[in-house]
Design an enzyme around this catalytic site. Structure first.
Site: not given
Length: 321
Positions: A201, A216, A199, A265, A242, A258, A281
């Site tokens: 990229r 999402g 949902e 970093g 999300a 979410a 880190k």
């Protein structure tokens, strides 16, 4: 951009229907290539060539013609031309090779910028002068202007659901059982290795393991811009909440809360039972399994703690595609 083998050369081949510019200063430019049945063989199977020849015609309105070409490539060498590049993208989307397992160096430079119309591909630089002729063919629409076409116009992967075909580029790798919802996006040389819910990229070079969920609006940092060299990946049974995001690799059975974006970093407080918190880190935790990343609601600090081998479970009914 893409992995290379140190062993015996690996080959792939296929027969394609290729769109080529007919005349003018861009004559000979390849607009696209469709490989119906690519294979991991050195010699292409020519049995489909006669059938494709029936589609080899001129399209004056697009200043293009379609022709049949065969190709045989070495997967460990860089793409030589656009037809070579399209074969590599088809291999990924047919799930014959996984992301990062073939050489894609210089691929962008081999591809033309194309206006993808309902009448077929048109060189973007020629679209305005061809627009009147194209409209004479009937209704004219342009889905997008890009070097990459939509995945679903060339390959329909088996066992997947896709909410919006505009959000997947050719070269996306979708394993059976994957569901990509309407807001999901999958770039080329990226995708899923098993049953997954997408949902958010999945950027170029990023792979998502079996049973994981990209929530999402969540995002993963790719390597196409910004000079990044470290590859981001998501292990098995992990969850990006999300609107969250990662610039490190997640191991298996991990959760990112979410709204939390963890870059390489980012300074995170490691909370282990019976030990004092220590700050590291996030890159030092790249690829580690069974972690929960969260933001302290009072201090705003990013914290990470073990998940006691809890797992993320997807709804099986949603992935019986």
């Amino acid at each position: 951009m893409g992995g290379m083998s140190e062993n015996t050369p690996r080959y792939a081949s296929g027969v394609a229907l290729v769109n080529v510019v007919i005349s003018g200063e861009h004559a000979g430019t390849v607009l696209d290539a469709w490989f119906p049945a690519p294979s991991l063989t050195q010699t292409p199977d020519l049995s489909i060539a006669d059938e494709l020849e029936d589609l080899a015609v001129e399209h004056p309105a697009r200043n293009a013609r379609t022709e049949v070409r065969s190709a045989s490539i070495n997967l460990d060498e860089a793409p030589e031309d656009a037809v070579d590049a399209y074969l590599r993208l088809h291999l990924l989307s047919h799930t014959l090779v996984r992301p990062n397992e073939l050489n894609l160096d210089g691929l962008f430079g081999t591809l033309a910028n194309v206006a993808w119309t309902n009448h077929g591909p048109v060189l973007a630089a020629e679209f305005q002068k061809l627009a009147i002729g194209l409209r004479k063919l009937g209704h004219l629409s342009v889905s997008h202007i890009d070097k990459f076409p939509r995945l679903v116009d060339y390959v329909v992967p088996a066992g997947v659901r896709i909410g919006d075909g505009d959000r997947l580029r050719l070269g996306a790798h979708l394993a059976s059982g994957t569901t990509v919802m309407h807001e999901g996006f999958v770039n080329f040389n990226a995708g899923t290795l098993g049953t997954s819910m997408v949902e958010g990229r999945i950027s170029q070079g990023v792979v998502v393991g079996d049973g994981s969920d990209v929530g999402g609006g969540a995002s993963t940092m790719g390597t196409l811009s910004g000079g990044g060299k470290k590859r981001v990946s998501i292990g098995e049974r992990s969850l990006l909440g999300a609107e969250s995001g990662i610039g490190i690799a997640l191991g298996d059975d991990c959760v990112v809360e979410a709204g939390l974006y963890v870059t390489a970093g980012s300074r995170v407080s490691v909370l282990l039972p019976g030990q004092e918190a220590r700050v590291v880190k996030a890159a030092e935790l790249s690829g580690v399994s069974n972690l929960l990343f969260r933001r302290n609601s009072l201090s705003g600090a990013i914290e990470v703690l073990p998940r006691a081998k809890n797992t993320v479970e997807l709804n099986e009914a949603l992935h019986l595609n």
